[in-house]
Write an enzyme that holds these catalytic residues in place. Structure first.
Site, mmCIF file in Angstrom:
data_model
loop_
_atom_site.group_PDB
_atom_site.id
_atom_site.type_symbol
_atom_site.label_atom_id
_atom_site.label_comp_id
_atom_site.label_asym_id
_atom_site.label_seq_id
_atom_site.Cartn_x
_atom_site.Cartn_y
_atom_site.Cartn_z
ATOM 1 N N SER A 117 51.597 35.628 26.589
ATOM 2 C CA SER A 117 52.157 35.979 25.278
ATOM 3 C C SER A 117 52.356 37.471 25.081
ATOM 4 O O SER A 117 52.799 37.900 24.011
ATOM 5 C CB SER A 117 51.264 35.424 24.164
ATOM 6 N N SER A 165 42.041 43.623 39.722
ATOM 7 C CA SER A 165 42.172 44.921 39.073
ATOM 8 C C SER A 165 41.755 46.015 40.038
ATOM 9 O O SER A 165 40.895 45.804 40.910
ATOM 10 C CB SER A 165 41.274 44.989 37.829
ATOM 11 N N TYR A 192 33.403 44.141 33.825
ATOM 12 C CA TYR A 192 34.818 43.813 34.048
ATOM 13 C C TYR A 192 35.174 43.964 35.518
ATOM 14 O O TYR A 192 35.807 43.078 36.111
ATOM 15 C CB TYR A 192 35.697 44.718 33.187
ATOM 16 N N LYS A 201 36.395 40.946 38.089
ATOM 17 C CA LYS A 201 37.656 40.973 38.833
ATOM 18 C C LYS A 201 37.403 40.957 40.339
ATOM 19 O O LYS A 201 38.185 40.358 41.100
ATOM 20 C CB LYS A 201 38.473 42.195 38.433
#
Length: 239
Positions: free
Chosen positions: A11, A133, A143, A147
């Site tokens: 989106s 990432s 994070y 990843k």
């Protein structure tokens, strides 16, 4: 016959660019997102079909699959993000644990759930593209670790689905402008440092990532599988 392409997190940002490129190629594209209004707007702009879904929730993923009218030919597991931006600095170990779980669920678990569901009926010639990432190469945060786990899991997935004629690769972006990743927290100074770290002296763009994703899902890339491919202008090199 058009392929059915499922792009989670489609989106906005990179996911929206990926969806547009597949639509432009003539594929039938379904995008997911958690916010219905934003999802509807993105679907109308790209020509994709929007289905509201939180891919970190098993019930949502099962409901999503029930709404598809054909097996998924290409899965792009784009949904995720750094949940630390949504949370205050942890004050105690309970807060640390909660923060780490949030990033692992948003990035690793969401990818595993939707891929497991999509692969159930994916035909030969299919492709799974996950998203890592540049942060995984340093992995000093929840994070980055999440990843890094996505990248490792994708390599193992390739071995599992390769005999079925399905490829599995991970795309690892560096700094990509024109996305909501930093949620308004990117200072001019940090942006300048990120751009200065590249070899070509520019930020990445969503289209840079989308072009690689669509290539990995194409017939030209059938012998590329089990890889993490970096899109970062040389900010991290693999040799």
């Amino acid at each position: 016959m058009p392929r059915l392409v499922l792009v989670t997190g489609g989106s906005g940002g990179i996911g929206a660019a990926v969806a547009r490129q597949f639509v432009e190629q003539g594929d039938s594209v379904v995008i997911t997102g958690r916010v219905a209004a934003r999802l509807d707007q993105a679907a109308e702009a790209s020509g994709a079909r929007g289905v509201r879904c939180d891919v970190g929730q098993p019930d949502d993923v099962e409901a999503l699959m029930a709404q598809l009218d054909a097996p998924v030919d290409v899965l792009v597991a784009m949904a995720g993000g750094n949940t630390d931006f949504d949370r205050p600095e942890p004050a105690d170990l309970a807060g640390v644990a909660e923060g780490w779980r949030a990033n692992i669920e948003a990035n690793l678990l969401s990818t595993v759930l939707v891929a497991t569901a999509a692969l159930k009926d994916m035909p030969a010639g299919g492709a799974v593209v996950t998203v890592g990432s540049i942060g995984a190469e340093y992995a000093g945060t929840s994070y980055g670790v999440a990843k890094a786990a996505v990248q490792a899991w994708t390599a193992g997935l390739s071995a599992a689905v390769g005999p079925r004629g399905i490829t599995a690769n991970c795309v690892a972006p560096g700094y990509i402008a024109d996305t909501g990743y930093f949620k308004g927290r990117l200072t001019d100074q940090r942006r300048d440092r990120l751009v200065a770290a590249t070899h070509d002296g520019r930020p990445g763009l969503p289209a840079d990532v989308a072009t690689l994703v669509t290539f990995l899902a194409s017939p030209a890339a059938r012998h590329i599988t089990g890889q993490t491919l970096h899109v970062n202008g040389g900010a991290h090199t693999t040799r």
